[in-house]
Design a protein around this motif. Structure first.
Motif, PDB file in Angstrom:
ATOM      1  N   ARG A  34       0.846  -1.189   0.000  1.00 40.71           N
ATOM      2  CA  ARG A  34       0.000   0.000   0.000  1.00 40.71           C
ATOM      3  C   ARG A  34       0.883   1.243   0.000  1.00 40.71           C
ATOM      4  O   ARG A  34       1.874   1.306   0.715  1.00 40.71           O
ATOM      5  N   THR A  35       0.526   2.229  -0.810  1.00 38.82           N
ATOM      6  CA  THR A  35       1.292   3.455  -0.833  1.00 38.82           C
ATOM      7  C   THR A  35       0.353   4.628  -1.098  1.00 38.82           C
ATOM      8  O   THR A  35      -0.868   4.460  -1.146  1.00 38.82           O
ATOM      9  N   ARG A  36       0.913   5.834  -1.240  1.00 39.78           N
ATOM     10  CA  ARG A  36       0.072   7.007  -1.429  1.00 39.78           C
ATOM     11  C   ARG A  36       0.842   8.082  -2.184  1.00 39.78           C
ATOM     12  O   ARG A  36       2.071   8.029  -2.296  1.00 39.78           O
ATOM     13  N   GLU A  37       0.091   9.039  -2.717  1.00 36.80           N
ATOM     14  CA  GLU A  37       0.694  10.194  -3.365  1.00 36.80           C
ATOM     15  C   GLU A  37       0.040  11.479  -2.871  1.00 36.80           C
ATOM     16  O   GLU A  37      -1.169  11.492  -2.617  1.00 36.80           O
ATOM     17  N   PRO A  38       0.847  12.559  -2.805  1.00 39.57           N
ATOM     18  CA  PRO A  38       2.297  12.480  -2.890  1.00 39.57           C
ATOM     19  C   PRO A  38       2.844  11.719  -1.695  1.00 39.57           C
ATOM     20  O   PRO A  38       2.284  11.772  -0.608  1.00 39.57           O
ATOM     21  N   GLY A  39       3.911  11.007  -1.896  1.00 41.39           N
ATOM     22  CA  GLY A  39       4.507  10.231  -0.812  1.00 41.39           C
ATOM     23  C   GLY A  39       4.956   8.872  -1.288  1.00 41.39           C
ATOM     24  O   GLY A  39       5.161   8.641  -2.476  1.00 41.39           O
ATOM     25  N   GLY A  40       5.118   7.955  -0.338  1.00 41.41           N
ATOM     26  CA  GLY A  40       5.518   6.591  -0.648  1.00 41.41           C
ATOM     27  C   GLY A  40       6.989   6.313  -0.454  1.00 41.41           C
ATOM     28  O   GLY A  40       7.377   5.170  -0.229  1.00 41.41           O
ATOM     29  N   THR A  41       7.820   7.337  -0.567  1.00 40.59           N
ATOM     30  CA  THR A  41       9.258   7.223  -0.330  1.00 40.59           C
ATOM     31  C   THR A  41       9.678   8.407   0.538  1.00 40.59           C
ATOM     32  O   THR A  41       8.965   9.408   0.604  1.00 40.59           O
ATOM     33  N   PRO A  42      10.816   8.336   1.207  1.00 38.07           N
ATOM     34  CA  PRO A  42      11.225   9.446   2.070  1.00 38.07           C
ATOM     35  C   PRO A  42      11.287  10.791   1.345  1.00 38.07           C
ATOM     36  O   PRO A  42      10.817  11.817   1.872  1.00 38.07           O
ATOM     37  N   LYS A  43      11.848  10.827   0.149  1.00 39.79           N
ATOM     38  CA  LYS A  43      11.944  12.086  -0.596  1.00 39.79           C
ATOM     39  C   LYS A  43      10.553  12.592  -0.984  1.00 39.79           C
ATOM     40  O   LYS A  43      10.262  13.793  -0.879  1.00 39.79           O
ATOM     41  N   ALA A  44       9.706  11.681  -1.440  1.00 38.23           N
ATOM     42  CA  ALA A  44       8.355  12.082  -1.845  1.00 38.23           C
ATOM     43  C   ALA A  44       7.533  12.533  -0.644  1.00 38.23           C
ATOM     44  O   ALA A  44       6.711  13.454  -0.753  1.00 38.23           O
ATOM     45  N   GLU A  45       7.735  11.906   0.509  1.00 33.03           N
ATOM     46  CA  GLU A  45       7.012  12.320   1.718  1.00 33.03           C
ATOM     47  C   GLU A  45       7.437  13.727   2.149  1.00 33.03           C
ATOM     48  O   GLU A  45       6.619  14.504   2.658  1.00 33.03           O
ATOM     49  N   ALA A  46       8.706  14.075   1.962  1.00 34.01           N
ATOM     50  CA  ALA A  46       9.174  15.427   2.280  1.00 34.01           C
ATOM     51  C   ALA A  46       8.493  16.452   1.384  1.00 34.01           C
ATOM     52  O   ALA A  46       8.090  17.532   1.849  1.00 34.01           O
ATOM     53  N   ILE A  47       8.340  16.119   0.102  1.00 32.07           N
ATOM     54  CA  ILE A  47       7.644  17.018  -0.816  1.00 32.07           C
ATOM     55  C   ILE A  47       6.173  17.115  -0.440  1.00 32.07           C
ATOM     56  O   ILE A  47       5.571  18.195  -0.492  1.00 32.07           O
ATOM     57  N   ARG A  48       5.571  16.000  -0.024  1.00 34.10           N
ATOM     58  CA  ARG A  48       4.170  16.001   0.411  1.00 34.10           C
ATOM     59  C   ARG A  48       3.965  16.992   1.554  1.00 34.10           C
ATOM     60  O   ARG A  48       3.030  17.800   1.529  1.00 34.10           O
ATOM     61  N   SER A  49       4.815  16.919   2.549  1.00 36.23           N
ATOM     62  CA  SER A  49       4.689  17.805   3.697  1.00 36.23           C
ATOM     63  C   SER A  49       4.800  19.260   3.273  1.00 36.23           C
ATOM     64  O   SER A  49       4.022  20.115   3.720  1.00 36.23           O
ATOM     65  N   PHE A  50       5.719  19.558   2.398  1.00 41.71           N
ATOM     66  CA  PHE A  50       5.926  20.924   1.917  1.00 41.71           C
ATOM     67  C   PHE A  50       4.670  21.450   1.219  1.00 41.71           C
ATOM     68  O   PHE A  50       4.230  22.586   1.465  1.00 41.71           O
ATOM     69  N   ILE A  51       4.070  20.622   0.346  1.00 36.92           N
ATOM     70  CA  ILE A  51       2.903  21.057  -0.426  1.00 36.92           C
ATOM     71  C   ILE A  51       1.671  21.192   0.457  1.00 36.92           C
ATOM     72  O   ILE A  51       0.968  22.212   0.429  1.00 36.92           O
ATOM     73  N   LEU A  52       1.369  20.157   1.255  1.00 35.30           N
ATOM     74  CA  LEU A  52       0.124  20.150   2.014  1.00 35.30           C
ATOM     75  C   LEU A  52       0.122  21.163   3.155  1.00 35.30           C
ATOM     76  O   LEU A  52      -0.940  21.537   3.652  1.00 35.30           O
ATOM     77  N   GLN A  53       1.295  21.618   3.550  1.00 36.26           N
ATOM     78  CA  GLN A  53       1.361  22.701   4.522  1.00 36.26           C
ATOM     79  C   GLN A  53       1.052  24.058   3.892  1.00 36.26           C
ATOM     80  O   GLN A  53       0.937  25.059   4.593  1.00 36.26           O
ATOM     81  N   GLY A  54       0.906  24.068   2.562  1.00 41.19           N
ATOM     82  CA  GLY A  54       0.584  25.304   1.857  1.00 41.19           C
ATOM     83  C   GLY A  54       1.785  26.136   1.480  1.00 41.19           C
ATOM     84  O   GLY A  54       1.641  27.255   0.979  1.00 41.19           O
TER      85      GLY A  54
END
Length: 228
Positions: A43-63
């Motif tokens: 099971r995975t998710r976007e953005p995310g799924g890998t450490p680098k992608a999760e860092a980008i997820r946090s950046f985007i979803l924080q606005g």
């Protein structure tokens, strides 16, 4: 030389839809149902799924990317997706493990492309780069009126005793989410071989059953398998 034993093909399934339609719940239920059938699945998710992608997820979803506009967000999502595909999705499919992702490329097309106004040429180029041919075998679009979805989110939040706080996209106005819903449905209509729309305005159990019926009818290796 001995031939390698036949291996059942790995499947790549994605879930799409607006905010609060129950994607995460149904991803978890499908993961459990496939596991009971002896299917190796991650099971995975976007953005995310890998450490680098999760860092980008946090950046985007924080606005924090909002001031740069939808085009920059589309590029960030593509960067996260490229790492996600090369580091998690492709290796698992290669070794015969099914992959179920909570969101994938259709979300970028719906959110930043059709709803955010980013040119199709950029969306297409970013998609070609990030996917590298790893298109989903099946995309399940959970469809629900945004007003109903937000009422459900509010009710769950109250029941869990949590404070209702929206991320970068949940904070958009209702009309924006109505446009988003229409754009997801347009994507499904334009990709009928891959996308299947299922109404999320039913109980979690009924929705789980509908998804399982779809999966078992779509993939020969699961035909005739019923839910326990």
């Amino acid at each position: 030389m001995l031939e390698a034993p036949n291996r059942r093909p790995a499947r790549f399934i994605t879930f799409e839809g607006g905010e609060g339609v129950g994607k995460s719940t149904q991803v978890r239920r499908l993961l459990n149902n496939l596991g009971r059938e002896g299917i190796d699945v991650v099971r995975t998710r976007e953005p995310g799924g890998t450490p680098k992608a999760e860092a980008i997820r946090s950046f985007i979803l924080q606005g924090r990317s909002e001031v740069w506009g939808a085009g920059a967000e589309a590029v960030l999502f593509a960067a996260a997706r490229l790492d996600h595909v090369t580091q998690l999705i492709a290796p698992n499919l290669t070794k015969g493990t099914w992959v179920i992702s909570d969101r994938f490329c259709d979300s970028t097309r719906a959110y930043q492309g059709l709803t955010g106004g980013v040119d199709d040429r950029l969306i297409n180029a970013l998609e070609d780069l990030a996917l590298d041919g790893h298109n989903p075998d099946l995309t399940i679009l959970l469809d629900m009126d945004p007003e109903t979805a937000f009422r459900r989110v509010e009710q769950r939040t109250i029941e869990d005793g949590l404070q209702l706080t929206g991320d970068r996209f949940e904070k958009e106005e209702l009309e924006w989410h109505k446009v988003l819903r229409a754009n997801f449905l347009d994507i499904a209509r334009n990709n009928p071989d891959r996308c299947v729309v299922i109404s999320a305005e039913q109980s979690e159990e009924a929705l789980e059953s509908a998804i399982w019926s779809l999966i078992t009818s779509r993939f020969p290796e699961l035909q005739g398998r019923s839910l326990a």
